[in-house]
Design an enzyme around this catalytic site. Sequence first.
Site, mmCIF file in Angstrom:
data_model
loop_
_atom_site.group_PDB
_atom_site.id
_atom_site.type_symbol
_atom_site.label_atom_id
_atom_site.label_comp_id
_atom_site.label_asym_id
_atom_site.label_seq_id
_atom_site.Cartn_x
_atom_site.Cartn_y
_atom_site.Cartn_z
ATOM 1 N N THR A 135 1.631 0.611 64.050
ATOM 2 C CA THR A 135 1.112 1.672 65.189
ATOM 3 C C THR A 135 0.263 3.370 65.339
ATOM 4 O O THR A 135 0.922 4.114 64.320
ATOM 5 C CB THR A 135 2.553 1.145 66.144
ATOM 6 O OG1 THR A 135 1.313 2.298 67.765
ATOM 7 C CG2 THR A 135 3.077 2.614 66.183
ATOM 8 N N GLY A 136 -0.599 3.130 66.372
ATOM 9 C CA GLY A 136 -1.083 4.791 65.909
ATOM 10 C C GLY A 136 -2.445 4.628 66.213
ATOM 11 O O GLY A 136 -3.252 3.219 66.600
ATOM 12 N N THR A 172 2.105 0.457 71.637
ATOM 13 C CA THR A 172 1.939 -1.100 71.662
ATOM 14 C C THR A 172 2.850 -1.153 70.767
ATOM 15 O O THR A 172 3.639 -0.465 70.438
ATOM 16 C CB THR A 172 0.957 -0.193 70.404
ATOM 17 O OG1 THR A 172 -0.089 -0.017 70.275
ATOM 18 C CG2 THR A 172 0.232 -1.457 69.162
ATOM 19 N N ARG A 210 -14.621 -1.700 71.625
ATOM 20 C CA ARG A 210 -13.821 -1.122 71.082
ATOM 21 C C ARG A 210 -12.664 -1.419 70.425
ATOM 22 O O ARG A 210 -12.366 -2.565 71.208
ATOM 23 C CB ARG A 210 -13.504 0.450 71.080
ATOM 24 C CG ARG A 210 -12.654 0.975 69.575
ATOM 25 C CD ARG A 210 -11.244 1.061 69.836
ATOM 26 N NE ARG A 210 -10.715 1.754 69.081
ATOM 27 C CZ ARG A 210 -9.012 1.756 68.981
ATOM 28 N NH1 ARG A 210 -8.581 0.654 69.545
ATOM 29 N NH2 ARG A 210 -8.518 2.374 68.156
ATOM 30 N N VAL A 211 -12.717 -2.094 68.790
ATOM 31 C CA VAL A 211 -11.372 -2.842 68.809
ATOM 32 C C VAL A 211 -10.458 -1.991 67.713
ATOM 33 O O VAL A 211 -11.100 -1.492 67.003
ATOM 34 C CB VAL A 211 -11.580 -4.439 67.986
ATOM 35 C CG1 VAL A 211 -10.291 -5.071 67.823
ATOM 36 C CG2 VAL A 211 -12.653 -5.312 69.350
ATOM 37 N N GLY A 212 -9.192 -1.704 67.987
ATOM 38 C CA GLY A 212 -8.256 -1.616 67.169
ATOM 39 C C GLY A 212 -8.253 -2.036 65.458
ATOM 40 O O GLY A 212 -8.388 -3.748 65.464
ATOM 41 N N ASP A 213 -6.733 -1.776 64.909
ATOM 42 C CA ASP A 213 -5.870 -1.808 63.644
ATOM 43 C C ASP A 213 -5.023 -3.612 64.360
ATOM 44 O O ASP A 213 -5.054 -3.953 63.305
ATOM 45 C CB ASP A 213 -5.875 -0.732 63.468
ATOM 46 C CG ASP A 213 -4.405 -0.928 64.235
ATOM 47 O OD1 ASP A 213 -4.649 -0.231 65.447
ATOM 48 O OD2 ASP A 213 -2.842 -0.800 63.418
HETATM 49 N N1 ASP Z 1 -3.011 0.744 66.836
HETATM 50 C C1 ASP Z 1 -3.652 0.571 67.998
HETATM 51 C C2 ASP Z 1 -5.035 0.481 68.504
HETATM 52 O O1 ASP Z 1 -6.064 1.335 67.483
HETATM 53 C C3 ASP Z 1 -3.235 1.588 69.382
HETATM 54 C C4 ASP Z 1 -1.731 1.900 69.106
HETATM 55 O O2 ASP Z 1 -1.236 1.363 68.440
HETATM 56 O O3 ASP Z 1 -1.072 3.277 69.942
HETATM 57 O O4 ASP Z 1 -5.594 0.231 69.059
#
Ligand code: ASP
Length: 328
Positions: free
Chosen positions: A245-246, A194, A222-225
Amino acid sequence: MPRNSKRVTSFVVLILLLASIHVYPQNQKFGIVIHGGAGTILKKDMSPEKEKEYTEKLTEALEAGYKILESGGSSLDAVEQAIRIMEDSPLFNAGKGAVFTNAGTNELDASIMDGKTLAAGAVAGIKHVKNPITLARKVMENSPHVMMTGEGAETFAKKQNLEIVDQSYFFTKERWESLQKAKQEEKLKEKHGTVGAVAIDIYGNISAGTSTGGMTNKKWGRVGDSPIIGAGTYANNNTCGVSATGHGEYFIRLGAAKDVSALMEYKGMSLASAAEEVIFKKLTELGGTGGVVALDKDLNVAMIFNTEGMFRGYYLSGCEPVVKIYKE
Ligand code: ASP
């Protein structure tokens, strides 16, 4: 022209000149910090060639942002440009190098925030827009909304004349193989890559942005942060700008990016202490992994993560660019 009006004209010209000098405080400090994802990034698994590729691309993104800031450009422009460069590279899990969903598609998320006005724009589940960060900025600047998703967002993208691409544009062999592996293990996989950026310009305006393909093997829309303001991205001129990120589910539950700002605002914490509290304490205790990059109004930089590595770097006025990959 009568003598008096000549004098008035010269006076007005002088005032305008002085005002324009005031508008461009060229000595103000500026800077940019970026990340290209956090995760299990170990030196032993990385070839010297790959390491060089990552270092060069991160440096290119930093230099592009720095150049904009140095010439008096806005932190929004710097953040958008730095992120576009990483989106266009197959190295990162954003734009061109986005990971695959369980259905074998690529669904991209991005957000951007202006710390001066607290204006923000975000998009989620985008399949055909080459640079989702630019679409997020268009949402912020050219619509009454903060967040758009899926087909509606893409119709808006077309109206804004953004570059539309076929899904095949996002195909990379490495990401496709990651999906096959994740499917075999029946796991939602965190794939580092990311991208994000935070910048402060010579006017003291802080902006932050984040762009991602999400997590390999994600299902059901699915949607992340990353596209969620306050979770993956936050900026406020009075405190700081943050890009995360994570494992997104954890960052959403913590309201992580806003939490860094809030700890500074309510508790008077320094940027480093606030970022450490969120990553090392709150995120780690909850069982989440990842990191943040952040920059405050005094040009302090924080790059904090609880994983083995995070692609990251910063470039501050009057200094040399710094790029790092592994834990120190
Ligand atoms: N934070 C991102 C998500 O959960 C993925 C990532 O940062 O690796 O969609």
